[in-house]
Design a protein around this motif. Structure first.
Motif, PDB file in Angstrom:
ATOM      1  N   THR A 183       0.840  -1.197   0.000  1.00 55.14           N
ATOM      2  CA  THR A 183       0.000   0.000   0.000  1.00 55.14           C
ATOM      3  C   THR A 183       0.878   1.251   0.000  1.00 55.14           C
ATOM      4  O   THR A 183       2.093   1.181   0.180  1.00 55.14           O
ATOM      5  N   SER A 184       0.226   2.394  -0.224  1.00 56.80           N
ATOM      6  CA  SER A 184       0.947   3.672  -0.238  1.00 56.80           C
ATOM      7  C   SER A 184       0.563   4.493   0.978  1.00 56.80           C
ATOM      8  O   SER A 184      -0.561   4.412   1.470  1.00 56.80           O
TER       9      SER A 184
ATOM     10  N   SER B 186      13.082  19.797  -1.548  1.00 57.22           N
ATOM     11  CA  SER B 186      12.004  20.254  -2.408  1.00 57.22           C
ATOM     12  C   SER B 186      11.823  21.753  -2.271  1.00 57.22           C
ATOM     13  O   SER B 186      11.833  22.298  -1.165  1.00 57.22           O
ATOM     14  N   ASN B 187      11.694  22.394  -3.398  1.00 57.46           N
ATOM     15  CA  ASN B 187      11.415  23.820  -3.441  1.00 57.46           C
ATOM     16  C   ASN B 187       9.992  24.021  -3.939  1.00 57.46           C
ATOM     17  O   ASN B 187       9.543  23.317  -4.855  1.00 57.46           O
ATOM     18  N   GLU B 188       9.308  24.957  -3.354  1.00 54.25           N
ATOM     19  CA  GLU B 188       7.913  25.197  -3.686  1.00 54.25           C
ATOM     20  C   GLU B 188       7.733  25.419  -5.179  1.00 54.25           C
ATOM     21  O   GLU B 188       8.450  26.234  -5.776  1.00 54.25           O
ATOM     22  N   GLY B 189       6.835  24.638  -5.758  1.00 54.81           N
ATOM     23  CA  GLY B 189       6.493  24.800  -7.161  1.00 54.81           C
ATOM     24  C   GLY B 189       7.413  24.124  -8.146  1.00 54.81           C
ATOM     25  O   GLY B 189       7.213  24.228  -9.355  1.00 54.81           O
ATOM     26  N   SER B 190       8.421  23.419  -7.666  1.00 59.22           N
ATOM     27  CA  SER B 190       9.315  22.733  -8.596  1.00 59.22           C
ATOM     28  C   SER B 190       9.541  21.292  -8.142  1.00 59.22           C
ATOM     29  O   SER B 190       9.170  20.914  -7.035  1.00 59.22           O
ATOM     30  N   LYS B 191      10.152  20.514  -9.012  1.00 59.41           N
ATOM     31  CA  LYS B 191      10.384  19.102  -8.703  1.00 59.41           C
ATOM     32  C   LYS B 191      11.446  18.957  -7.617  1.00 59.41           C
ATOM     33  O   LYS B 191      12.392  19.740  -7.546  1.00 59.41           O
ATOM     34  N   ALA B 192      11.277  17.919  -6.834  1.00 63.03           N
ATOM     35  CA  ALA B 192      12.239  17.668  -5.769  1.00 63.03           C
ATOM     36  C   ALA B 192      13.558  17.155  -6.331  1.00 63.03           C
ATOM     37  O   ALA B 192      13.602  16.538  -7.392  1.00 63.03           O
ATOM     38  N   THR B 193      14.598  17.429  -5.610  1.00 62.65           N
ATOM     39  CA  THR B 193      15.923  16.907  -5.945  1.00 62.65           C
ATOM     40  C   THR B 193      16.248  15.789  -4.968  1.00 62.65           C
ATOM     41  O   THR B 193      16.267  16.011  -3.753  1.00 62.65           O
ATOM     42  N   TYR B 194      16.497  14.604  -5.487  1.00 65.99           N
ATOM     43  CA  TYR B 194      16.717  13.438  -4.649  1.00 65.99           C
ATOM     44  C   TYR B 194      18.208  13.156  -4.468  1.00 65.99           C
ATOM     45  O   TYR B 194      19.006  13.350  -5.384  1.00 65.99           O
TER      46      TYR B 194
ATOM     47  N   PHE C 296       9.479   7.293  -3.583  1.00 62.23           N
ATOM     48  CA  PHE C 296       9.252   8.348  -2.594  1.00 62.23           C
ATOM     49  C   PHE C 296       8.864   9.618  -3.347  1.00 62.23           C
ATOM     50  O   PHE C 296       9.711  10.393  -3.786  1.00 62.23           O
ATOM     51  N   LEU C 297       7.557   9.812  -3.489  1.00 61.70           N
ATOM     52  CA  LEU C 297       7.040  10.942  -4.239  1.00 61.70           C
ATOM     53  C   LEU C 297       6.911  12.152  -3.327  1.00 61.70           C
ATOM     54  O   LEU C 297       6.281  12.081  -2.276  1.00 61.70           O
ATOM     55  N   ILE C 298       7.499  13.252  -3.748  1.00 58.85           N
ATOM     56  CA  ILE C 298       7.467  14.466  -2.944  1.00 58.85           C
ATOM     57  C   ILE C 298       6.771  15.557  -3.712  1.00 58.85           C
ATOM     58  O   ILE C 298       7.061  15.801  -4.883  1.00 58.85           O
ATOM     59  N   ASN C 299       5.832  16.217  -3.044  1.00 59.80           N
ATOM     60  CA  ASN C 299       5.110  17.333  -3.616  1.00 59.80           C
ATOM     61  C   ASN C 299       5.210  18.519  -2.682  1.00 59.80           C
ATOM     62  O   ASN C 299       4.954  18.401  -1.479  1.00 59.80           O
ATOM     63  N   HIS C 300       5.590  19.659  -3.211  1.00 56.51           N
ATOM     64  CA  HIS C 300       5.724  20.882  -2.407  1.00 56.51           C
ATOM     65  C   HIS C 300       4.868  21.944  -3.087  1.00 56.51           C
ATOM     66  O   HIS C 300       5.375  22.854  -3.731  1.00 56.51           O
ATOM     67  N   ALA C 301       3.560  21.806  -2.908  1.00 55.64           N
ATOM     68  CA  ALA C 301       2.598  22.596  -3.681  1.00 55.64           C
ATOM     69  C   ALA C 301       2.436  24.022  -3.167  1.00 55.64           C
ATOM     70  O   ALA C 301       1.987  24.894  -3.900  1.00 55.64           O
TER      71      ALA C 301
ATOM     72  N   THR D 205       4.498  17.151   0.950  1.00 60.22           N
ATOM     73  CA  THR D 205       4.062  15.795   1.263  1.00 60.22           C
ATOM     74  C   THR D 205       5.053  14.783   0.708  1.00 60.22           C
ATOM     75  O   THR D 205       5.653  14.989  -0.342  1.00 60.22           O
ATOM     76  N   LEU D 206       5.208  13.700   1.451  1.00 60.22           N
ATOM     77  CA  LEU D 206       6.025  12.565   1.034  1.00 60.22           C
ATOM     78  C   LEU D 206       5.107  11.363   0.946  1.00 60.22           C
ATOM     79  O   LEU D 206       4.442  11.019   1.931  1.00 60.22           O
ATOM     80  N   THR D 207       5.034  10.762  -0.226  1.00 60.94           N
ATOM     81  CA  THR D 207       4.242   9.557  -0.392  1.00 60.94           C
ATOM     82  C   THR D 207       5.173   8.374  -0.623  1.00 60.94           C
ATOM     83  O   THR D 207       5.968   8.391  -1.573  1.00 60.94           O
ATOM     84  N   VAL D 208       5.069   7.398   0.247  1.00 62.39           N
ATOM     85  CA  VAL D 208       5.831   6.159   0.085  1.00 62.39           C
ATOM     86  C   VAL D 208       4.932   5.212  -0.688  1.00 62.39           C
ATOM     87  O   VAL D 208       3.886   4.767  -0.176  1.00 62.39           O
ATOM     88  N   THR D 209       5.299   4.929  -1.922  1.00 61.72           N
ATOM     89  CA  THR D 209       4.452   4.086  -2.771  1.00 61.72           C
ATOM     90  C   THR D 209       4.855   2.619  -2.656  1.00 61.72           C
ATOM     91  O   THR D 209       6.032   2.298  -2.482  1.00 61.72           O
ATOM     92  N   SER D 210       3.857   1.759  -2.735  1.00 58.33           N
ATOM     93  CA  SER D 210       4.088   0.314  -2.664  1.00 58.33           C
ATOM     94  C   SER D 210       5.084  -0.009  -1.540  1.00 58.33           C
ATOM     95  O   SER D 210       6.166  -0.564  -1.768  1.00 58.33           O
ATOM     96  N   ALA D 211       4.674   0.366  -0.347  1.00 52.98           N
ATOM     97  CA  ALA D 211       5.579   0.236   0.804  1.00 52.98           C
ATOM     98  C   ALA D 211       5.910  -1.230   1.101  1.00 52.98           C
ATOM     99  O   ALA D 211       5.065  -2.128   0.927  1.00 52.98           O
TER     100      ALA D 211
END
Lengths: 116, 108
Positions: free
Chosen positions: A17-18, A50-58, A67-72, A78-84
């Motif tokens: 699950t995520s 992560s910088n607001e409005g741009s893609k995260a740097t891993y 590990f999906l990161i959104n900085h809206a 937010t950090l989403t751990v997919t298929s944990a």
């Protein structure tokens, strides 16, 4: 003082699950937010910036598709751990930095993720 | 990668000064030295930071050597609540790379 919150503080999920973890700067705007992971008895490891409005740097070795990161906004990342999987079980900590502050990073209280 | 070296652990008697050393021999001229601490299962807490000059705040003092290759964090009167892992971090800009830190135990 600057306050950073995380939600949830702990979460248990089933393998496959995520899980989404939120990081909020409560009384300031964070131009940059960071995500760390910490395994038991180890130090914090920077995962991504992560910088607001741009893609995260891993960081090297961190799977960006897992590990999906959104900085809206300037107050939420937010950090989403997919298929944990069980090996993703860890303590996840976010921090926020603002150019208008005293050059400190303000850390959240952390989120304990357990994958069963 | 972390640019600092710290002792793994230290003990300090309650009420005495705790002196925590940090080696950062490869520090560059524009890099700050930060100190944070982490109490078990919590997020790191900011203590103090400095560039060249010694700094003092309500929590601690930071002594940076003249060549900036090492520093010492001083907790003037350690209490049991100061038991934590203390991290010395050198950074340029805003990215922090944590080293292993020093586990400080304050003994009654």
């Amino acid at each position: 003082g600057a306050v950073v919150s995380q939600h949830p503080s702990w979460v248990i999920c089933k393998s496959g699950t995520s899980v989404k973890i939120e990081c909020r700067s409560l009384d300031f705007q964070a131009t940059t937010m960071f995500w760390y992971r910490q395994f038991p008895k180890q130090s914090l490891m920077l995962m991504a910036t992560s910088n607001e409005g741009s893609k995260a740097t891993y960081e090297q070795g961190v799977e960006k598709d897992k590990f999906l990161i959104n900085h809206a906004s300037l107050t939420l990342s937010t950090l989403t751990v997919t298929s944990a999987h069980p090996e993703d079980s860890s303590f996840y900590i976010c921090s926020a930095w603002t150019s208008g502050g005293l050059y400190e990073q303000y850390f959240g209280p952390g989120t304990r993720l357990t994958v069963t | 990668d972390a640019k600092t070296t710290q002792p793994t652990s230290m003990d300090c008697a309650e009420g005495r000064a705790a002196n925590l050393p940090c080696n950062h021999s490869t520090i560059s001229g524009n890099e700050y030295v930060y100190w944070y601490r982490q109490i078990h299962s919590q997020g790191p807490q900011y203590i103090i930071h400095g560039l060249k000059n010694n700094e003092t705040n309500e929590m601690a003092s930071l002594i940076i050597t003249e060549d900036r290759k090492s520093s010492t964090l001083i907790l003037p009167h350690a209490t049991l609540r100061d038991t934590a892992v203390y991290y010395c971090i050198v950074n340029t800009g805003n990215q922090f790379y944590f080293g292993t830190g020093t586990s400080l135990t304050v003994i009654p």
